[in-house]
Write an enzyme that holds these catalytic residues in place. Structure first.
Site, PDB file in Angstrom:
ATOM      1  N   CYS A  29      31.312  40.726  61.484  1.00 45.63           N
ATOM      2  CA  CYS A  29      30.574  41.801  60.782  1.00 45.63           C
ATOM      3  C   CYS A  29      31.096  41.867  59.353  1.00 45.63           C
ATOM      4  CB  CYS A  29      30.725  43.131  61.522  1.00 45.63           C
ATOM      5  SG  CYS A  29      32.417  43.753  61.612  1.00 45.63           S
ATOM      6  N   ARG A  89      32.108  46.983  64.240  1.00 48.10           N
ATOM      7  CA  ARG A  89      31.202  46.265  65.142  1.00 48.10           C
ATOM      8  C   ARG A  89      31.818  45.022  65.778  1.00 48.10           C
ATOM      9  NH1 ARG A  89      26.624  45.681  60.796  1.00 48.10           N
ATOM     10  NH2 ARG A  89      28.531  45.593  59.561  1.00 48.10           N
ATOM     11  N   ASP A 137      25.339  49.193  61.060  1.00 54.91           N
ATOM     12  CA  ASP A 137      26.700  49.525  60.623  1.00 54.91           C
ATOM     13  C   ASP A 137      26.960  51.023  60.851  1.00 54.91           C
ATOM     14  OD1 ASP A 137      29.044  49.953  59.280  1.00 54.91           O
ATOM     15  OD2 ASP A 137      28.422  48.947  57.433  1.00 54.91           O
TER      16      ASP A 137
END
Ligand code: 4NP
Length: 170
Positions: free
Chosen positions: A13, A19, A136
């Protein structure tokens, strides 16, 4: 299969604190559950949080579902990763295009014999979130962190089933 070297997957990420560490632990869990010889790691396209533990909110929400992120530490993706890993999974489309750009540099630097990584979206085989980004959660609230967990579980199960077919044929 267990005598072979493990198939190596890198989840990527932006920051490697929300994440991709979540994806790392959940994908490893589903691969272990399906008895696959797979190891999972994670990294960020940025170097915003070198050596940092996962975000406290990610850790808390993951813990509520039984996943422990506490031992992970953030790092930035490097060209060597395209040699080391078999599969690199991008959490969103911006990560994907950043990884593709690095993949291009890795191929130019090391050549296509050494560079073995294939690059896909985390949601590539996920029929519930087809080719969707993992949003996000960093600047949002609790629901974003729950969404990351929902999508990581769904996409990880899809990848585990895909890898089961793929690695069974090795
Ligand atoms: P991640 O989330 O990419 O899921 O780890 C973020 C973490 C940190 C930042 C952005 C996104 N940041 O800007 O510091």
């Amino acid at each position: 299969m267990s005598s072979q070297t493990p198939y190596k997957v890198l989840c990527v990420c932006l920051g490697n604190i929300c994440r991709s560490p979540t994806a790392e632990v959940i994908l490893q869990h589903f691969c272990d559950e399906h008895q696959l010889n797979v190891t999972v790691d994670s990294a960020g396209t940025s170097n915003y949080h070198p050596n940092a533990a996962p975000d406290a909110r990610s850790q808390k929400h993951a813990r509520q579902r039984g996943y422990d992120l506490s031992m992970l530490r953030a790092r930035q993706i490097k060209l060597q990763d395209f040699i080391e890993f078999d599969l690199i999974l991008a959490m969103d489309h911006e990560n994907l295009s950043d990884i593709h750009a690095l993949h291009h540099v890795a191929l130019k630097t090391y050549g296509d014999i050494q560079v073995k990584a294939q690059v896909y979206l985390m949601s590539e085989h996920d029929q519930d979130y087809p080719k969707q980004a993992l949003p996000d959660p960093y600047y949002g609230g609790n629901s974003g962190f729950e969404r990351v967990l929902d999508q990581c579980e769904s996409s990880s199960l899809a990848w585990a089933l895909q890898l089961k077919q793929q690695l069974g044929r090795r």
